[in-house]
Design a protein around this motif. Sequence first.
Motif, PDB file in Angstrom:
ATOM      1  N   ASP A 113       0.973  -1.236   0.027  1.00 26.87           N
ATOM      2  CA  ASP A 113      -0.008   0.057   0.023  1.00 26.87           C
ATOM      3  C   ASP A 113       0.929   1.342   0.199  1.00 26.87           C
ATOM      4  OD1 ASP A 113       0.694   0.863   2.456  1.00 26.87           O
ATOM      5  OD2 ASP A 113      -0.497  -0.764   3.363  1.00 26.87           O
ATOM      6  N   ALA A 114       0.455   2.379  -0.297  1.00 21.67           N
ATOM      7  CA  ALA A 114       1.204   3.581  -0.377  1.00 21.67           C
ATOM      8  C   ALA A 114       1.908   3.972   0.745  1.00 21.67           C
ATOM      9  CB  ALA A 114       0.298   4.759  -0.995  1.00 21.67           C
ATOM     10  N   MET A 115       1.385   4.075   1.974  1.00 17.60           N
ATOM     11  CA  MET A 115       2.096   4.212   3.316  1.00 17.60           C
ATOM     12  C   MET A 115       3.383   3.328   3.314  1.00 17.60           C
ATOM     13  SD  MET A 115       0.705   4.231   7.247  1.00 17.60           S
ATOM     14  CE  MET A 115       0.939   2.798   7.582  1.00 17.60           C
ATOM     15  N   HIS A 116       3.139   1.921   3.259  1.00 17.19           N
ATOM     16  CA  HIS A 116       4.075   1.294   3.616  1.00 17.19           C
ATOM     17  C   HIS A 116       5.318   1.184   2.604  1.00 17.19           C
ATOM     18  CE1 HIS A 116       1.325  -0.956   6.387  1.00 17.19           C
ATOM     19  NE2 HIS A 116       2.037  -0.617   7.299  1.00 17.19           N
ATOM     20  N   CYS A 117       4.847   1.513   1.488  1.00 19.50           N
ATOM     21  CA  CYS A 117       5.811   1.514   0.259  1.00 19.50           C
ATOM     22  C   CYS A 117       6.680   2.848   0.652  1.00 19.50           C
ATOM     23  CB  CYS A 117       4.847   1.585  -1.017  1.00 19.50           C
ATOM     24  SG  CYS A 117       5.939   1.902  -2.526  1.00 19.50           S
ATOM     25  N   ALA A 118       6.066   3.921   1.045  1.00 18.41           N
ATOM     26  CA  ALA A 118       6.759   5.052   1.002  1.00 18.41           C
ATOM     27  C   ALA A 118       7.780   4.940   2.174  1.00 18.41           C
ATOM     28  CB  ALA A 118       5.743   6.271   1.318  1.00 18.41           C
ATOM     29  N   GLN A 119       7.177   4.305   3.229  1.00 23.50           N
ATOM     30  CA  GLN A 119       8.343   4.096   4.529  1.00 23.50           C
ATOM     31  C   GLN A 119       9.307   3.174   3.954  1.00 23.50           C
ATOM     32  OE1 GLN A 119       5.535   2.053   7.187  1.00 23.50           O
ATOM     33  NE2 GLN A 119       5.157   4.011   8.338  1.00 23.50           N
ATOM     34  N   GLU A 120       9.202   2.097   3.189  1.00 18.28           N
ATOM     35  CA  GLU A 120      10.333   1.158   2.779  1.00 18.28           C
ATOM     36  C   GLU A 120      11.137   1.925   1.594  1.00 18.28           C
ATOM     37  OE1 GLU A 120      11.014  -1.860   4.174  1.00 18.28           O
ATOM     38  OE2 GLU A 120       9.416  -0.974   5.736  1.00 18.28           O
ATOM     39  N   LYS A 121      10.661   2.826   1.037  1.00 19.06           N
ATOM     40  CA  LYS A 121      11.285   3.619  -0.055  1.00 19.06           C
ATOM     41  C   LYS A 121      12.345   4.365   0.661  1.00 19.06           C
ATOM     42  CE  LYS A 121      10.870   7.261  -3.435  1.00 19.06           C
ATOM     43  NZ  LYS A 121       9.580   8.022  -4.049  1.00 19.06           N
ATOM     44  N   SER A 122      11.899   5.249   1.589  1.00 23.72           N
ATOM     45  CA  SER A 122      12.798   6.019   2.586  1.00 23.72           C
ATOM     46  C   SER A 122      13.584   5.236   3.456  1.00 23.72           C
ATOM     47  CB  SER A 122      11.649   6.728   3.495  1.00 23.72           C
ATOM     48  OG  SER A 122      12.590   7.702   4.451  1.00 23.72           O
ATOM     49  N   ARG A 123      13.077   3.990   3.764  1.00 26.56           N
ATOM     50  CA  ARG A 123      14.325   3.333   4.744  1.00 26.56           C
ATOM     51  C   ARG A 123      15.397   2.724   3.915  1.00 26.56           C
ATOM     52  NH1 ARG A 123      11.751  -1.518   7.695  1.00 26.56           N
ATOM     53  NH2 ARG A 123      10.882   0.120   8.918  1.00 26.56           N
ATOM     54  N   MET A 124      14.921   2.372   2.619  1.00 24.34           N
ATOM     55  CA  MET A 124      16.280   2.026   1.671  1.00 24.34           C
ATOM     56  C   MET A 124      16.945   3.149   0.956  1.00 24.34           C
ATOM     57  SD  MET A 124      16.290  -1.226   1.600  1.00 24.34           S
ATOM     58  CE  MET A 124      15.207  -2.222   2.153  1.00 24.34           C
ATOM     59  N   ALA A 125      16.398   4.407   1.015  1.00 25.89           N
ATOM     60  CA  ALA A 125      17.230   5.215   0.631  1.00 25.89           C
ATOM     61  C   ALA A 125      18.295   5.796   1.866  1.00 25.89           C
ATOM     62  CB  ALA A 125      16.453   6.699   0.414  1.00 25.89           C
ATOM     63  N   GLY A 126      17.800   5.714   3.123  1.00 25.32           N
ATOM     64  CA  GLY A 126      18.757   6.099   4.211  1.00 25.32           C
ATOM     65  C   GLY A 126      19.874   4.812   4.290  1.00 25.32           C
ATOM     66  N   LEU A 127      19.199   3.556   4.286  1.00 26.25           N
ATOM     67  CA  LEU A 127      20.430   2.618   4.112  1.00 26.25           C
ATOM     68  C   LEU A 127      21.265   2.733   3.369  1.00 26.25           C
ATOM     69  CD1 LEU A 127      21.398  -0.237   5.115  1.00 26.25           C
ATOM     70  CD2 LEU A 127      19.573  -1.368   3.434  1.00 26.25           C
ATOM     71  N   ALA A 128      20.885   2.842   1.997  1.00 27.46           N
ATOM     72  CA  ALA A 128      21.865   2.978   0.852  1.00 27.46           C
ATOM     73  C   ALA A 128      22.877   4.406   1.060  1.00 27.46           C
ATOM     74  CB  ALA A 128      21.292   3.213  -0.568  1.00 27.46           C
ATOM     75  N   GLN A 129      22.370   5.491   1.373  1.00 26.11           N
ATOM     76  CA  GLN A 129      23.141   6.491   1.872  1.00 26.11           C
ATOM     77  C   GLN A 129      24.165   6.375   3.007  1.00 26.11           C
ATOM     78  OE1 GLN A 129      20.746  10.148   3.165  1.00 26.11           O
ATOM     79  NE2 GLN A 129      22.319  11.469   2.413  1.00 26.11           N
ATOM     80  N   ARG A 130      23.617   5.734   4.069  1.00 26.28           N
ATOM     81  CA  ARG A 130      24.473   5.578   5.171  1.00 26.28           C
ATOM     82  C   ARG A 130      25.640   4.484   4.662  1.00 26.28           C
ATOM     83  NH1 ARG A 130      20.088   4.280   7.746  1.00 26.28           N
ATOM     84  NH2 ARG A 130      20.470   2.038   7.747  1.00 26.28           N
ATOM     85  N   LEU A 131      25.581   3.771   3.797  1.00 24.35           N
ATOM     86  CA  LEU A 131      26.615   2.884   3.141  1.00 24.35           C
ATOM     87  C   LEU A 131      27.430   3.425   1.912  1.00 24.35           C
ATOM     88  CD1 LEU A 131      24.664  -0.496   3.802  1.00 24.35           C
ATOM     89  CD2 LEU A 131      26.460   0.393   5.029  1.00 24.35           C
ATOM     90  N   GLY A 132      27.223   4.808   1.708  1.00 22.34           N
ATOM     91  CA  GLY A 132      27.936   5.172   0.710  1.00 22.34           C
ATOM     92  C   GLY A 132      27.322   5.072  -0.876  1.00 22.34           C
ATOM     93  N   GLY A 133      26.039   4.668  -0.831  1.00 27.81           N
ATOM     94  CA  GLY A 133      25.412   4.363  -2.066  1.00 27.81           C
ATOM     95  C   GLY A 133      24.180   5.129  -2.363  1.00 27.81           C
ATOM     96  N   THR A 134      23.530   4.730  -3.174  1.00 28.71           N
ATOM     97  CA  THR A 134      22.082   5.285  -3.717  1.00 28.71           C
ATOM     98  C   THR A 134      20.927   4.294  -3.888  1.00 28.71           C
ATOM     99  OG1 THR A 134      22.771   5.579  -5.938  1.00 28.71           O
ATOM    100  CG2 THR A 134      23.068   7.185  -4.707  1.00 28.71           C
ATOM    101  N   SER A 135      19.739   4.721  -3.699  1.00 33.07           N
ATOM    102  CA  SER A 135      18.672   3.938  -3.815  1.00 33.07           C
ATOM    103  C   SER A 135      18.090   4.569  -5.357  1.00 33.07           C
ATOM    104  CB  SER A 135      17.443   3.946  -2.968  1.00 33.07           C
ATOM    105  OG  SER A 135      16.404   3.305  -3.325  1.00 33.07           O
ATOM    106  N   THR A 136      18.078   3.613  -6.318  1.00 32.21           N
ATOM    107  CA  THR A 136      17.567   4.115  -7.633  1.00 32.21           C
ATOM    108  C   THR A 136      15.974   4.023  -8.090  1.00 32.21           C
ATOM    109  OG1 THR A 136      18.388   2.155  -8.785  1.00 32.21           O
ATOM    110  CG2 THR A 136      19.934   3.719  -8.547  1.00 32.21           C
ATOM    111  N   GLY A 137      15.414   3.273  -7.128  1.00 35.68           N
ATOM    112  CA  GLY A 137      14.090   3.014  -7.281  1.00 35.68           C
ATOM    113  C   GLY A 137      13.544   1.560  -6.719  1.00 35.68           C
ATOM    114  N   TRP A 138      12.331   1.347  -6.971  1.00 37.92           N
ATOM    115  CA  TRP A 138      11.585   0.217  -6.743  1.00 37.92           C
ATOM    116  C   TRP A 138      10.592  -0.272  -7.531  1.00 37.92           C
ATOM    117  CZ3 TRP A 138       6.269  -0.003  -6.224  1.00 37.92           C
ATOM    118  CH2 TRP A 138       5.618   1.295  -6.129  1.00 37.92           C
ATOM    119  N   ASP A 139      10.490  -1.561  -7.563  1.00 36.57           N
ATOM    120  CA  ASP A 139       9.220  -2.151  -8.542  1.00 36.57           C
ATOM    121  C   ASP A 139       8.735  -3.328  -7.701  1.00 36.57           C
ATOM    122  OD1 ASP A 139      11.144  -4.267  -8.811  1.00 36.57           O
ATOM    123  OD2 ASP A 139      11.426  -3.834 -10.600  1.00 36.57           O
TER     124      ASP A 139
END
Length: 148
Positions: A113-139
Amino acid sequence: MSGVTGIWERLRQALTGGRRPPLDPGRTDLVVVVSSFDDAESCSGALERGAATAPHWIDTDEAVLRHHLELPGDAVDRAAELAGQDGYTKAAPVQVPADGRIGLVLQRVQILDAMHCAQEKSRMAGLAQRLGGTSTGWDALQPDSAAD
């Protein structure tokens, strides 16, 4: 033949209390039903698009939510370990030739659903950033409803 299938489906639902078995992310009939590789696009907008276009995203069914990350090679295992705490598994990394980073896909099965998708998108962006990378998207993948 569909009447026979309907009988078996009703019997299965009666025996399992109406619950379906969990979606197997290894199924061969899974297709991408929605995706977003644009940071500016909201999850709700992407999901609306996915519901309106074929193959259709079905909001009541489980989906394999996949996040696409680009990470330094030495951060891939750590990212998988951290995401694994939330039920994510990794797909095989693929070399991204542009800057030598590794492409990593993390996936898990869930009702989307939109809320959980947005939460996970944000979580993955934060994870990638902390590790020196980027989150390019989701499907998200679901069984091909056109095949039924």
